[in-house]
Design an enzyme around this catalytic site. Structure first.
Site, PDB file in Angstrom:
ATOM      1  N   LYS A 136     -22.628 -85.534 -77.705  1.00 22.87           N
ATOM      2  CA  LYS A 136     -22.884 -85.497 -76.253  1.00 22.87           C
ATOM      3  C   LYS A 136     -24.307 -85.943 -75.869  1.00 22.87           C
ATOM      4  CE  LYS A 136     -19.565 -82.081 -74.556  1.00 22.87           C
ATOM      5  NZ  LYS A 136     -19.404 -80.876 -73.735  1.00 22.87           N
TER       6      LYS A 136
ATOM      7  N   ASP B  42     -18.421 -81.590 -66.976  1.00 20.12           N
ATOM      8  CA  ASP B  42     -18.365 -80.140 -67.246  1.00 20.12           C
ATOM      9  C   ASP B  42     -18.864 -79.339 -66.040  1.00 20.12           C
ATOM     10  OD1 ASP B  42     -17.251 -80.166 -69.788  1.00 20.12           O
ATOM     11  OD2 ASP B  42     -19.185 -80.299 -70.803  1.00 20.12           O
TER      12      ASP B  42
HETATM   13  P1  NAP Z   1     -23.652 -74.324 -78.748  1.00 21.35           P
HETATM   14  O1  NAP Z   1     -24.360 -75.526 -78.251  1.00 21.35           O
HETATM   15  O2  NAP Z   1     -23.552 -74.071 -80.200  1.00 21.35           O
HETATM   16  O3  NAP Z   1     -24.381 -73.046 -78.064  1.00 21.35           O
HETATM   17  C1  NAP Z   1     -24.015 -71.729 -78.349  1.00 21.35           C
HETATM   18  C2  NAP Z   1     -25.081 -70.783 -77.832  1.00 21.35           C
HETATM   19  O4  NAP Z   1     -24.648 -69.441 -78.104  1.00 21.35           O
HETATM   20  C3  NAP Z   1     -26.442 -70.926 -78.496  1.00 21.35           C
HETATM   21  O5  NAP Z   1     -27.453 -70.751 -77.533  1.00 21.35           O
HETATM   22  C4  NAP Z   1     -26.461 -69.782 -79.492  1.00 21.35           C
HETATM   23  O6  NAP Z   1     -27.748 -69.264 -79.731  1.00 21.35           O
HETATM   24  C5  NAP Z   1     -25.684 -68.735 -78.736  1.00 21.35           C
HETATM   25  N1  NAP Z   1     -25.127 -67.728 -79.628  1.00 21.35           N
HETATM   26  C6  NAP Z   1     -24.272 -67.933 -80.673  1.00 21.35           C
HETATM   27  N2  NAP Z   1     -23.975 -66.749 -81.249  1.00 21.35           N
HETATM   28  C7  NAP Z   1     -24.656 -65.795 -80.579  1.00 21.35           C
HETATM   29  C8  NAP Z   1     -24.768 -64.388 -80.706  1.00 21.35           C
HETATM   30  N3  NAP Z   1     -24.122 -63.714 -81.655  1.00 21.35           N
HETATM   31  N4  NAP Z   1     -25.549 -63.719 -79.825  1.00 21.35           N
HETATM   32  C9  NAP Z   1     -26.226 -64.394 -78.874  1.00 21.35           C
HETATM   33  N5  NAP Z   1     -26.185 -65.737 -78.706  1.00 21.35           N
HETATM   34  C10 NAP Z   1     -25.405 -66.417 -79.547  1.00 21.35           C
HETATM   35  O7  NAP Z   1     -22.155 -74.260 -78.198  1.00 21.35           O
HETATM   36  P2  NAP Z   1     -21.627 -74.829 -76.803  1.00 21.35           P
HETATM   37  O8  NAP Z   1     -21.150 -76.213 -76.949  1.00 21.35           O
HETATM   38  O9  NAP Z   1     -22.652 -74.528 -75.764  1.00 21.35           O
HETATM   39  O10 NAP Z   1     -20.305 -73.915 -76.583  1.00 21.35           O
HETATM   40  C11 NAP Z   1     -20.450 -72.548 -76.352  1.00 21.35           C
HETATM   41  C12 NAP Z   1     -19.099 -71.923 -75.990  1.00 21.35           C
HETATM   42  O11 NAP Z   1     -18.631 -72.459 -74.768  1.00 21.35           O
HETATM   43  C13 NAP Z   1     -17.995 -72.167 -77.020  1.00 21.35           C
HETATM   44  O12 NAP Z   1     -17.249 -70.981 -77.135  1.00 21.35           O
HETATM   45  C14 NAP Z   1     -17.164 -73.253 -76.399  1.00 21.35           C
HETATM   46  O13 NAP Z   1     -15.818 -73.200 -76.787  1.00 21.35           O
HETATM   47  C15 NAP Z   1     -17.304 -72.914 -74.918  1.00 21.35           C
HETATM   48  N6  NAP Z   1     -17.088 -74.085 -74.055  1.00 21.35           N
HETATM   49  C16 NAP Z   1     -16.040 -74.070 -73.202  1.00 21.35           C
HETATM   50  C17 NAP Z   1     -15.823 -75.155 -72.355  1.00 21.35           C
HETATM   51  C18 NAP Z   1     -14.672 -75.147 -71.407  1.00 21.35           C
HETATM   52  O14 NAP Z   1     -14.298 -76.204 -70.908  1.00 21.35           O
HETATM   53  N7  NAP Z   1     -14.092 -74.010 -71.118  1.00 21.35           N
HETATM   54  C19 NAP Z   1     -16.700 -76.260 -72.386  1.00 21.35           C
HETATM   55  C20 NAP Z   1     -17.789 -76.221 -73.283  1.00 21.35           C
HETATM   56  C21 NAP Z   1     -17.974 -75.129 -74.105  1.00 21.35           C
HETATM   57  P3  NAP Z   1     -28.784 -69.932 -80.771  1.00 21.35           P
HETATM   58  O15 NAP Z   1     -29.322 -71.130 -80.082  1.00 21.35           O
HETATM   59  O16 NAP Z   1     -29.795 -68.857 -80.963  1.00 21.35           O
HETATM   60  O17 NAP Z   1     -27.983 -70.266 -82.004  1.00 21.35           O
END
Ligand code: NAP
Length: 306
Positions: free
Chosen positions: A84, A120
């Protein structure tokens, strides 16, 4: 003697012709993507001679893949992890919104080259549109500071939330996230201010958080029994709070089940997924009307939700 084949050849799909146009999603890995399901359902309904495929593209092959897509006349594509951000310098134009977020999830071909945007934000906002008419008094709390949090913050700025607090567990990444927004972009939203909250201080902001958005993967497989907030933290939220989890399976997540048990309004991530796809389809097909209900139903059926 004439031998018959043991396995009859599959009938050619009536939707594939010599003129079929190609749309796609790229990522690595990509086999889990639900986008082909909902887009192909919509394309069939629209009667368009298009097919939507999923291509696994390694990071080192991104540039060459784009050249190949141009060579075969691909109409457009979605982008997911890990491309992305990396796709941006390879595009001819990027919308100001996608540039501010620093991520593109939808690309289309123009006469001069590839153009990209981020749908998004539209997807994130869709289920909130009917939830309140005025967001100018709604303090928002975003849990997590990863990729999806960037579209969420842009959406909350667009809504006009006065205070947007981002909670993260890593102080350095949280600070980087906060500092990554260009002053010119933030100046477009003078009514809003962004702030950071270290995870251990969450209890200080929860009583003022009228909209909480979970952008962490906590609550999705394999962590389906976990919630980013404890039951005691949920109790701290105002009685009018909305809890929005970007996760769409399981439904409800542990977080949303906790919120519902307290009588709070709960929104899951399915509608965001559907609406970001619908917006991409509008761009590629240059139509306002796309079969959103069918796209939603195809995902709900696949996920066993209906
Ligand atoms: P990402 O870039 O990996 O970001 C995940 C974030 O969550 C990071 O800031 C990470 O912190 C934090 N995190 C992970 N485990 C944690 C914990 N145990 N406690 C606190 N913070 C924690 O992932 P992403 O692409 O943003 O996606 C995140 C979620 O959104 C996923 O579940 C994905 O399926 C969902 N999503 C849904 C849609 C939709 O259309 N519905 C679209 C996009 C994403 P660190 O930086 O400290 O590792």
């Amino acid at each position: 003697m004439i031998s018959t084949p043991l396995v009859a050849p599959a009938p050619a799909s009536p939707s594939i012709t010599g003129k079929t146009q190609v749309l796609a999603v790229i990522g690595d890995p990509i086999g889990h993507s639900l986008s082909p399901l909902m887009h192909n359902a919509a394309l069939r309904q629209l009667g368009l001679d298009y097919v939507y495929l999923a291509f696994p593209i390694a990071e080192s092959n991104l540039s060459i893949a784009l050249q190949g897509f141009a060579a075969i006349g691909l109409v457009g594509f979605n982008i997911t992890i890990p491309h992305k951000q990396a796709i941006i310098p390879l595009l001819h134009t990027v919308t100001p919104l996608a540039a501010a977020i620093g991520a593109v999830n939808t690309v289309w071909r123009t006469e001069t080259g590839w153009s990209g945007t981020n749908t998004d934000v539209v997807g994130f906002l869709a289920p909130l549109q009917g939830a309140a008419a005025d967001w100018s008094q709604t303090a928002a709390l975003v849990l997590g500071n990863g990729g999806a949090a960037r579209a969420v913050v842009a959406g909350l700025l667009e809504l006009g939330c006065p205070q947007i607090t981002i909670a993260g567990r890593n102080a350095q990444r949280l600070e980087q996230f906060l500092g990554s927004w260009s002053p010119a972009f933030l100046a477009r939203y003078p009514q809003s201010s962004l702030g950071a909250c270290p995870w251990e201080n969450l209890s200080q902001v929860l009583p003022q958080a009228h909209l909480v958005v979970n952008t962490t993967p906590v609550g999705m497989a394999p962590q389906v029994d976990r919630s980013p907030l404890t039951a005691a933290q949920i109790e701290q939220l105002p009685a009018s709070a909305i809890v929005y989890d970007l996760i769409y399976t399981p439904s409800p997540t542990q977080l949303l089940a906790q919120a519902q048990a307290r009588g709070l309004r709960a929104i899951d991530g399915l509608e965001m997924l559907v609406q970001q796809g619908a917006e991409a389809l509008r761009i590629w097909t240059d139509r306002q009307e796309v079969p959103v209900d069918l796209m939603r139903r195809s995902l709900q059926t696949h996920l066993g939700l209906i």
